[in-house]
Design a protein around this motif. Structure first.
Motif, PDB file in Angstrom:
ATOM      1  N   HIS A 123     -19.332  44.913 -66.573  1.00 51.31           N
ATOM      2  CA  HIS A 123     -20.417  44.396 -66.162  1.00 51.31           C
ATOM      3  C   HIS A 123     -19.849  42.643 -66.091  1.00 51.31           C
ATOM      4  CE1 HIS A 123     -23.843  41.547 -66.054  1.00 51.31           C
ATOM      5  NE2 HIS A 123     -24.647  42.468 -65.388  1.00 51.31           N
ATOM      6  N   ARG A 124     -19.857  42.140 -64.566  1.00 50.90           N
ATOM      7  CA  ARG A 124     -19.544  40.945 -64.628  1.00 50.90           C
ATOM      8  C   ARG A 124     -20.524  40.098 -63.748  1.00 50.90           C
ATOM      9  NH1 ARG A 124     -17.264  40.208 -59.519  1.00 50.90           N
ATOM     10  NH2 ARG A 124     -16.954  42.019 -58.275  1.00 50.90           N
ATOM     11  N   LEU A 125     -20.975  38.999 -64.149  1.00 52.30           N
ATOM     12  CA  LEU A 125     -22.017  38.156 -63.669  1.00 52.30           C
ATOM     13  C   LEU A 125     -21.230  37.327 -62.362  1.00 52.30           C
ATOM     14  CD1 LEU A 125     -24.790  37.362 -63.564  1.00 52.30           C
ATOM     15  CD2 LEU A 125     -24.088  35.301 -64.910  1.00 52.30           C
ATOM     16  N   VAL A 126     -21.579  37.480 -61.180  1.00 52.68           N
ATOM     17  CA  VAL A 126     -21.014  36.749 -59.966  1.00 52.68           C
ATOM     18  C   VAL A 126     -21.617  35.935 -59.747  1.00 52.68           C
ATOM     19  CG1 VAL A 126     -20.233  37.065 -57.587  1.00 52.68           C
ATOM     20  CG2 VAL A 126     -20.343  39.300 -58.956  1.00 52.68           C
ATOM     21  N   GLN A 127     -21.042  34.550 -59.717  1.00 56.26           N
ATOM     22  CA  GLN A 127     -21.615  33.253 -59.599  1.00 56.26           C
ATOM     23  C   GLN A 127     -20.968  32.571 -58.279  1.00 56.26           C
ATOM     24  OE1 GLN A 127     -22.658  30.978 -62.961  1.00 56.26           O
ATOM     25  NE2 GLN A 127     -21.169  32.486 -63.939  1.00 56.26           N
ATOM     26  N   ASN A 128     -19.644  33.123 -57.890  1.00 52.26           N
ATOM     27  CA  ASN A 128     -18.934  32.692 -56.806  1.00 52.26           C
ATOM     28  C   ASN A 128     -18.549  33.477 -55.610  1.00 52.26           C
ATOM     29  OD1 ASN A 128     -17.144  30.901 -55.066  1.00 52.26           O
ATOM     30  ND2 ASN A 128     -15.678  30.659 -56.480  1.00 52.26           N
ATOM     31  N   PHE A 129     -19.207  33.168 -54.456  1.00 50.96           N
ATOM     32  CA  PHE A 129     -19.210  34.045 -53.323  1.00 50.96           C
ATOM     33  C   PHE A 129     -18.181  34.109 -52.366  1.00 50.96           C
ATOM     34  CE2 PHE A 129     -23.395  33.950 -55.174  1.00 50.96           C
ATOM     35  CZ  PHE A 129     -23.497  35.522 -55.782  1.00 50.96           C
ATOM     36  N   SER A 130     -17.145  33.076 -52.706  1.00 49.85           N
ATOM     37  CA  SER A 130     -16.294  32.649 -51.873  1.00 49.85           C
ATOM     38  C   SER A 130     -15.294  33.707 -51.622  1.00 49.85           C
ATOM     39  CB  SER A 130     -15.453  31.516 -52.504  1.00 49.85           C
ATOM     40  OG  SER A 130     -14.410  31.165 -51.597  1.00 49.85           O
ATOM     41  N   GLY A 131     -14.952  34.282 -50.255  1.00 52.56           N
ATOM     42  CA  GLY A 131     -14.100  35.357 -49.906  1.00 52.56           C
ATOM     43  C   GLY A 131     -14.870  36.549 -49.490  1.00 52.56           C
ATOM     44  N   HIS A 132     -16.101  36.613 -49.860  1.00 52.46           N
ATOM     45  CA  HIS A 132     -17.054  37.778 -49.712  1.00 52.46           C
ATOM     46  C   HIS A 132     -17.249  37.640 -47.996  1.00 52.46           C
ATOM     47  CE1 HIS A 132     -17.561  38.002 -53.806  1.00 52.46           C
ATOM     48  NE2 HIS A 132     -18.506  38.918 -53.585  1.00 52.46           N
ATOM     49  N   ARG A 133     -17.767  38.852 -47.398  1.00 47.58           N
ATOM     50  CA  ARG A 133     -17.973  38.966 -46.201  1.00 47.58           C
ATOM     51  C   ARG A 133     -19.644  39.329 -45.826  1.00 47.58           C
ATOM     52  NH1 ARG A 133     -15.716  43.587 -41.842  1.00 47.58           N
ATOM     53  NH2 ARG A 133     -16.552  44.953 -43.536  1.00 47.58           N
ATOM     54  N   ALA A 134     -20.361  38.622 -45.014  1.00 45.71           N
ATOM     55  CA  ALA A 134     -21.757  38.871 -44.990  1.00 45.71           C
ATOM     56  C   ALA A 134     -21.720  39.646 -43.737  1.00 45.71           C
ATOM     57  CB  ALA A 134     -22.540  37.590 -44.953  1.00 45.71           C
ATOM     58  N   LEU A 135     -22.478  40.693 -43.635  1.00 42.10           N
ATOM     59  CA  LEU A 135     -22.725  41.468 -42.371  1.00 42.10           C
ATOM     60  C   LEU A 135     -24.104  41.071 -42.118  1.00 42.10           C
ATOM     61  CD1 LEU A 135     -20.939  44.607 -42.854  1.00 42.10           C
ATOM     62  CD2 LEU A 135     -19.963  42.887 -41.587  1.00 42.10           C
ATOM     63  N   ILE A 136     -24.443  40.470 -41.128  1.00 38.97           N
ATOM     64  CA  ILE A 136     -26.074  39.933 -40.688  1.00 38.97           C
ATOM     65  C   ILE A 136     -26.620  41.107 -39.813  1.00 38.97           C
ATOM     66  CG2 ILE A 136     -27.617  38.016 -40.135  1.00 38.97           C
ATOM     67  CD1 ILE A 136     -25.056  36.321 -40.992  1.00 38.97           C
ATOM     68  N   CYS A 137     -27.525  41.886 -40.161  1.00 43.73           N
ATOM     69  CA  CYS A 137     -27.982  42.781 -39.194  1.00 43.73           C
ATOM     70  C   CYS A 137     -29.410  42.267 -38.937  1.00 43.73           C
ATOM     71  CB  CYS A 137     -28.136  44.259 -39.712  1.00 43.73           C
ATOM     72  SG  CYS A 137     -26.397  44.656 -40.301  1.00 43.73           S
TER      73      CYS A 137
END
Length: 221
Positions: A4-18
């Protein structure tokens, strides 16, 4: 199993907006860019149901924003992650315009772990990301734990079958049978469960051969 890891930084993620085109979501992509996410808008004709693009989706990188006001052509059940039937292929954040129970239920069935109201305001995006991604990760760990427990239960059943089989073959009690299986598994350098599966497999093959031999003899007679 993932830790388990708490994600706080979303830099580098990809958002697919439908989402349906319009002003209700125009603040989403610029806000995501400020948070370090690459955005891709999944376009379609409003007159046709949208087919969600799930090819090459990576749950550690991708986040799906799905508009609950759309008509979706995709049957989500055939797109569940292999071995993780309770999870979508990536975290899902539902975009909510019309707060009808049927549409909220549809987003839940798609696996949404957070909601973002339309029109989208930039100040609300990070909270939805934080909740959606971390709740998805928590669910993933729970599903992994359940899978491990089911596998342990299945393998325990194998041991019970092997113990009963050995009791019948050698006319011994269950404690002696289990101890014998444990010693034989150590000698074979296998876990007790693996050795029991191996032993039961040999017995099934032996029974099959004996039945086939009996049938041949009956035919000759």
């Amino acid at each position: 199993m993932k830790a388990h890891r708490l994600v706080q930084n979303f830099s580098g993620h990809r958002a697919l907006i439908c989402a349906l085109p319009g002003r209700s979501t125009e603040a989403l992509a610029p806000t995501l860019k400020k948070l370090g996410l690459q955005s891709e808008l999944i376009g379609h004709s409003p007159a046709e149901p949208m087919v969600l693009p799930f090819e090459n989706i990576n749950a550690d990188r991708d986040i799906l924003f799905i508009d609950g006001d759309m008509t979706l052509a995709t049957d989500w059940r055939c797109l569940r992650r292999a071995g993780k039937s309770a999870l979508p292929p990536a975290p899902v954040i539902g975009l909510v315009g019309i707060e009808a129970p049927s549409r909220l239920k549809a987003l839940l069935l798609l696996g949404a772990t957070a909601f973002l109201a339309k029109p989208v305001y930039g100040s609300a995006v990070y909270s939805a990301l934080f909740l959606g991604v971390n709740e998805y990760n928590r669910k993933e760990i729970l599903v992994d734990t359940v899978d491990v427990l089911y596998e342990k239960r299945r393998r325990r059943a194998v041991i019970i079958k092997a113990v009963i089989s050995l009791m019948n073959i050698r006319n011994i009690d269950e404690d002696v049978a289990y101890e014998l299986l444990r010693k034989e598994s150590m000698r074979a350098r296998l876990s007790t469960e693996d050795y029991c599966e191996y032993m039961l497999g040999l017995k099934q093959e032996q029974d099959k051969n004996e039945n086939a031999h009996g049938e041949r003899q009956a035919l000759k007679g």
